[in-house]
Scaffold this motif. Structure first.
Motif, mmCIF file in Angstrom:
data_model
loop_
_atom_site.group_PDB
_atom_site.id
_atom_site.type_symbol
_atom_site.label_atom_id
_atom_site.label_comp_id
_atom_site.label_asym_id
_atom_site.label_seq_id
_atom_site.Cartn_x
_atom_site.Cartn_y
_atom_site.Cartn_z
ATOM 1 N N ALA A 7 13.193 104.921 -9.083
ATOM 2 C CA ALA A 7 12.859 104.299 -10.365
ATOM 3 C C ALA A 7 13.895 103.251 -10.735
ATOM 4 O O ALA A 7 13.552 102.158 -11.211
ATOM 5 C CB ALA A 7 12.763 105.357 -11.455
ATOM 6 N N ARG A 8 15.162 103.546 -10.528
ATOM 7 C CA ARG A 8 16.215 102.579 -10.833
ATOM 8 C C ARG A 8 16.079 101.338 -9.957
ATOM 9 O O ARG A 8 16.234 100.211 -10.425
ATOM 10 C CB ARG A 8 17.595 103.203 -10.632
ATOM 11 C CG ARG A 8 17.970 104.162 -11.727
ATOM 12 C CD ARG A 8 19.325 104.758 -11.487
ATOM 13 N NE ARG A 8 19.702 105.624 -12.604
ATOM 14 C CZ ARG A 8 20.844 106.266 -12.684
ATOM 15 N NH1 ARG A 8 21.737 106.161 -11.729
ATOM 16 N NH2 ARG A 8 21.105 107.029 -13.710
ATOM 17 N N ILE A 9 15.807 101.536 -8.674
ATOM 18 C CA ILE A 9 15.665 100.415 -7.749
ATOM 19 C C ILE A 9 14.461 99.556 -8.130
ATOM 20 O O ILE A 9 14.543 98.332 -8.171
ATOM 21 C CB ILE A 9 15.571 100.915 -6.293
ATOM 22 C CG1 ILE A 9 16.906 101.516 -5.855
ATOM 23 C CG2 ILE A 9 15.141 99.797 -5.358
ATOM 24 C CD1 ILE A 9 16.853 102.255 -4.542
ATOM 25 N N LYS A 10 13.341 100.198 -8.429
ATOM 26 C CA LYS A 10 12.138 99.453 -8.808
ATOM 27 C C LYS A 10 12.376 98.675 -10.098
ATOM 28 O O LYS A 10 12.004 97.515 -10.220
ATOM 29 C CB LYS A 10 10.952 100.395 -8.975
ATOM 30 C CG LYS A 10 9.656 99.673 -9.227
ATOM 31 C CD LYS A 10 8.479 100.596 -9.175
ATOM 32 C CE LYS A 10 7.195 99.799 -9.379
ATOM 33 N NZ LYS A 10 6.029 100.639 -9.311
ATOM 34 N N SER A 11 13.040 99.282 -11.049
ATOM 35 C CA SER A 11 13.354 98.611 -12.303
ATOM 36 C C SER A 11 14.295 97.433 -12.074
ATOM 37 O O SER A 11 14.154 96.382 -12.696
ATOM 38 C CB SER A 11 13.971 99.601 -13.288
ATOM 39 O OG SER A 11 14.264 98.958 -14.490
ATOM 40 N N LEU A 12 15.264 97.597 -11.172
ATOM 41 C CA LEU A 12 16.191 96.521 -10.847
ATOM 42 C C LEU A 12 15.439 95.326 -10.271
ATOM 43 O O LEU A 12 15.700 94.183 -10.641
ATOM 44 C CB LEU A 12 17.259 97.007 -9.868
ATOM 45 C CG LEU A 12 18.299 95.988 -9.430
ATOM 46 C CD1 LEU A 12 19.148 95.549 -10.611
ATOM 47 C CD2 LEU A 12 19.186 96.583 -8.353
ATOM 48 N N LEU A 13 14.486 95.564 -9.391
ATOM 49 C CA LEU A 13 13.692 94.473 -8.819
ATOM 50 C C LEU A 13 12.896 93.760 -9.912
ATOM 51 O O LEU A 13 12.828 92.529 -9.931
ATOM 52 C CB LEU A 13 12.756 94.989 -7.729
ATOM 53 C CG LEU A 13 11.895 93.926 -7.044
ATOM 54 C CD1 LEU A 13 12.762 92.880 -6.370
ATOM 55 C CD2 LEU A 13 10.965 94.571 -6.035
ATOM 56 N N ASN A 14 12.324 94.524 -10.837
ATOM 57 C CA ASN A 14 11.597 93.907 -11.956
ATOM 58 C C ASN A 14 12.530 93.064 -12.814
ATOM 59 O O ASN A 14 12.157 91.989 -13.280
ATOM 60 C CB ASN A 14 10.908 94.979 -12.809
ATOM 61 C CG ASN A 14 9.748 95.610 -12.083
ATOM 62 O OD1 ASN A 14 9.161 95.015 -11.188
ATOM 63 N ND2 ASN A 14 9.416 96.839 -12.444
ATOM 64 N N GLU A 15 13.758 93.535 -13.029
ATOM 65 C CA GLU A 15 14.741 92.780 -13.811
ATOM 66 C C GLU A 15 15.105 91.480 -13.100
ATOM 67 O O GLU A 15 15.261 90.440 -13.739
ATOM 68 C CB GLU A 15 16.001 93.621 -14.032
ATOM 69 C CG GLU A 15 17.008 92.943 -14.925
ATOM 70 C CD GLU A 15 18.241 93.799 -15.170
ATOM 71 O OE1 GLU A 15 19.341 93.214 -15.183
ATOM 72 O OE2 GLU A 15 18.108 95.019 -15.335
ATOM 73 N N ILE A 16 15.230 91.521 -11.785
ATOM 74 C CA ILE A 16 15.530 90.313 -11.004
ATOM 75 C C ILE A 16 14.435 89.279 -11.240
ATOM 76 O O ILE A 16 14.716 88.106 -11.507
ATOM 77 C CB ILE A 16 15.633 90.638 -9.499
ATOM 78 C CG1 ILE A 16 16.840 91.509 -9.210
ATOM 79 C CG2 ILE A 16 15.680 89.360 -8.674
ATOM 80 C CD1 ILE A 16 16.862 92.078 -7.800
ATOM 81 N N LYS A 17 13.182 89.701 -11.165
ATOM 82 C CA LYS A 17 12.066 88.773 -11.353
ATOM 83 C C LYS A 17 12.061 88.193 -12.764
ATOM 84 O O LYS A 17 11.843 87.004 -12.949
ATOM 85 C CB LYS A 17 10.741 89.482 -11.058
ATOM 86 C CG LYS A 17 10.546 89.782 -9.594
ATOM 87 C CD LYS A 17 9.267 90.536 -9.346
ATOM 88 C CE LYS A 17 9.138 90.914 -7.889
ATOM 89 N NZ LYS A 17 7.959 91.718 -7.616
ATOM 90 N N GLU A 18 12.316 89.029 -13.784
ATOM 91 C CA GLU A 18 12.375 88.556 -15.172
ATOM 92 C C GLU A 18 13.477 87.527 -15.362
ATOM 93 O O GLU A 18 13.274 86.492 -15.983
ATOM 94 C CB GLU A 18 12.636 89.728 -16.126
ATOM 95 C CG GLU A 18 11.421 90.493 -16.523
ATOM 96 C CD GLU A 18 11.763 91.614 -17.500
ATOM 97 O OE1 GLU A 18 12.702 91.452 -18.298
ATOM 98 O OE2 GLU A 18 11.089 92.645 -17.433
ATOM 99 N N GLN A 19 14.665 87.813 -14.840
ATOM 100 C CA GLN A 19 15.792 86.902 -15.001
ATOM 101 C C GLN A 19 15.534 85.583 -14.298
ATOM 102 O O GLN A 19 15.924 84.530 -14.787
ATOM 103 C CB GLN A 19 17.086 87.545 -14.479
ATOM 104 C CG GLN A 19 17.575 88.640 -15.386
ATOM 105 C CD GLN A 19 18.770 89.360 -14.798
ATOM 106 O OE1 GLN A 19 19.212 89.056 -13.694
ATOM 107 N NE2 GLN A 19 19.280 90.326 -15.526
ATOM 108 N N GLN A 20 14.888 85.637 -13.148
ATOM 109 C CA GLN A 20 14.574 84.408 -12.423
ATOM 110 C C GLN A 20 13.617 83.550 -13.253
ATOM 111 O O GLN A 20 13.780 82.339 -13.344
ATOM 112 C CB GLN A 20 13.947 84.750 -11.059
ATOM 113 C CG GLN A 20 13.776 83.560 -10.157
ATOM 114 C CD GLN A 20 15.104 83.011 -9.674
ATOM 115 O OE1 GLN A 20 16.106 83.694 -9.661
ATOM 116 N NE2 GLN A 20 15.098 81.763 -9.278
#
Length: 163
Positions: A7-20
């Motif tokens: 869950a943490r890893i998946k959330s981190l990937l979503n955060e990367i996309k949002e920040q980009q």
């Protein structure tokens, strides 16, 4: 159902996309290091020792700051995964930093800890497609409990906000 780490890893990937998409100034990297298994274990007793020496060691490059001070400067957060094999072993990092990494410095610091056969450092903004493929290949298709978290992703619960 996802484990806490997944869950943490998946959330981190979503955060990367949002920040980009928002143009925020954080830097995301995939670092893949290939070692000869025999020579790796001659230098270190475990993979966590590589991480400890990279993030908390008083040693460093000649004429430069210690690894501990350098690590505090870049303030990384992310996770790493290790895939041991008979002849070669692969250590993969996905990390976010507050400052842009100097690739030569990263390579030199890692090589001083344990000489590698090959190293790849990919910045998300440069290699979007390769970054996504590396993430999916390394951390979702073959997820195993040996994935280790570090930095803010390990210390906070904000990455559990998944439905």
């Amino acid at each position: 159902m996802l484990s806490k780490t997944q869950a943490r890893i998946k959330s981190l990937l979503n955060e990367i996309k949002e920040q980009q998409n928002n143009g925020q100034s954080k830097y995301w990297y995939v670092i893949t290091i290939t070692y000869s298994t025999i020579s790796l274990y001659r230098r270190v007793s475990s993979v966590s020792e590589i991480y400890k020496k990279l993030s908390n060691s008083m040693s460093g490059l000649v004429g430069s700051t210690s690894n501990r001070e350098w690590w505090k400067t870049i303030k990384p957060s992310g996770f790493y995964d290790f895939t041991p094999r008979k002849d070669i072993s692969v250590l993969s990092f996905v990390l976010e930093t507050k400052v842009k990494l100097n690739e030569l410095e990263v390579k030199s610091r890692i090589k001083k800890i344990a000489p590698y056969l090959e190293i790849y450092i990919g910045e998300k903004s440069q290699k979007e497609y390769e970054f996504e493929l590396e993430f999916i290949k390394e951390f979702f298709q073959k997820y195993e409990p040996k994935t280790e978290l570090f930095g803010d992703i390990k210390r906070t619960n904000k990455y559990f906000e998944l439905s």
